[in-house]
Each structure stands twice: as C-alpha cells, then as structure tokens.
Design a protein around this motif. Sequence first.
Motif, PDB file in Angstrom:
ATOM      1  N   TYR A   1      -9.798  10.245  -9.829  1.00 59.97           N
ATOM      2  CA  TYR A   1      -8.483   9.625  -9.958  1.00 59.97           C
ATOM      3  C   TYR A   1      -7.416  10.660  -9.607  1.00 59.97           C
ATOM      4  O   TYR A   1      -7.695  11.854  -9.516  1.00 59.97           O
TER       5      TYR A   1
ATOM      6  N   VAL B   1      -1.918  -0.457  -9.166  1.00 65.43           N
ATOM      7  CA  VAL B   1      -1.928   0.934  -9.601  1.00 65.43           C
ATOM      8  C   VAL B   1      -2.015   0.948 -11.118  1.00 65.43           C
ATOM      9  O   VAL B   1      -1.198   0.314 -11.791  1.00 65.43           O
TER      10      VAL B   1
ATOM     11  N   THR C   1     -11.489   3.584  -4.536  1.00 63.77           N
ATOM     12  CA  THR C   1     -10.270   4.317  -4.175  1.00 63.77           C
ATOM     13  C   THR C   1     -10.326   5.759  -4.664  1.00 63.77           C
ATOM     14  O   THR C   1      -9.295   6.407  -4.796  1.00 63.77           O
TER      15      THR C   1
ATOM     16  N   ALA D   1     -11.955   4.655 -10.844  1.00 61.24           N
ATOM     17  CA  ALA D   1     -11.613   4.968  -9.452  1.00 61.24           C
ATOM     18  C   ALA D   1     -12.841   4.815  -8.553  1.00 61.24           C
ATOM     19  O   ALA D   1     -12.744   4.293  -7.435  1.00 61.24           O
TER      20      ALA D   1
ATOM     21  N   TYR E   1      -5.761   1.704  -7.537  1.00 59.03           N
ATOM     22  CA  TYR E   1      -5.616   3.158  -7.565  1.00 59.03           C
ATOM     23  C   TYR E   1      -5.362   3.578  -8.995  1.00 59.03           C
ATOM     24  O   TYR E   1      -4.674   2.879  -9.747  1.00 59.03           O
TER      25      TYR E   1
ATOM     26  N   ARG F   1      -1.565   5.767   1.662  1.00 59.05           N
ATOM     27  CA  ARG F   1      -2.931   5.275   1.878  1.00 59.05           C
ATOM     28  C   ARG F   1      -2.960   3.750   2.001  1.00 59.05           C
ATOM     29  O   ARG F   1      -3.645   3.207   2.852  1.00 59.05           O
TER      30      ARG F   1
ATOM     31  N   ILE G   1      -0.513   7.263  -2.755  1.00 56.48           N
ATOM     32  CA  ILE G   1      -1.021   5.887  -2.813  1.00 56.48           C
ATOM     33  C   ILE G   1      -0.294   5.027  -1.787  1.00 56.48           C
ATOM     34  O   ILE G   1      -0.920   4.262  -1.045  1.00 56.48           O
TER      35      ILE G   1
END
Length: 169
Positions: free
Chosen positions: A142, A66, A123, A118, A101, A161, A158
């Motif tokens: 994003y 992330v 993602t 992104a 992400y 997912r 996130i």
Amino acid sequence: LAFPNPDHCGVSGISVDVGPGNADAIAAVLATPPPTSGNYTPMSRALEVAASYLPMSDPSRRRVAVLITDGWQWCYPYDPATRFDPVASAAELRATGTALYVVGFGDGVDALTLNRIAWESGTYVPGCDPAGDTPTTPNPCYLRADDTSSLEAALDAIARRMSEEVCDG
C-alpha cells in the motif's frame, strides 16, 4: 464516503455522489470530526458500501476508489476474527470492476491487512512484500503517508496511475 458514520461501527452510505464540481461538498464532509473517543475503523463495511454504489458497476466509466485509513478494522467490541474482513470486501469491490488504491496514514495502521487489501485489489506497489506486518516493514504493498505532503504525493501517484491511457483494443 467517510467512516465511522453515523455511529462508531456504521457507514451510512455515500456522502457525496461521484461527479464534477463536488470539491466543496467533499471538503465539507472531510471537515466533520470523527467521534471523540474510541478506535472505530469499519473498513470492511465502508468497502461493502462502495461496492454496492451503483456507479461502481457502470462499465462505461473508469471506476476507482481510494481507501485512506489511520487504523485497523475495528469496532466495539473488538473481534480479532474480523481483522481480515476488509480483504474479502476489497475482492467484492474489485469484482465490480473498480480499482481500489490503499493509503495507510501514520504508523498506527494494520500493515498486514493493508498489504493484503492492496494485493487483492491488484493495485499493489510493484516489488512489495505482501507479508509485511508492521508499518515500518520495507516495501509495503500500500502507499504510505505520514503527513500532508506525503498524503498529497500518494494521491498524486494514484491520480497519475488511474488516468493512464489503457489500451482496450
């Protein structure tokens, strides 16, 4: 890993290894304040360090990173030619099998670069506009956050997912 560290344009490496039971160590790293002056955001270097981190190449693990940033790809002296370097670095990270992400925090972000990261990472938010070039452009690729609650919501999205069951035959 957190940046900038150990200096304005550097990324010293992984601050806390991946693994269970590391919440206190992560909180301690995040409690360390950034440099008191300057706009130093070495996103490209941070993504390169993440891509070279051995667990990010372990095919037996589900790998997720992330990127949370409140700025632009920036080091001193600023070179505008480096603006999109994080996009290439995101491609390197994706090549390891890692899903990246992207969360833009606040309205001081480089929306176009975050959209491209992104998108490159695969993602992106469905229905997004990868050409959006301002933080207020509708439908960013994003995830956007402006305060603690919206950051928590982005991280929850996130987590949901990344933890979805994947049919792998």
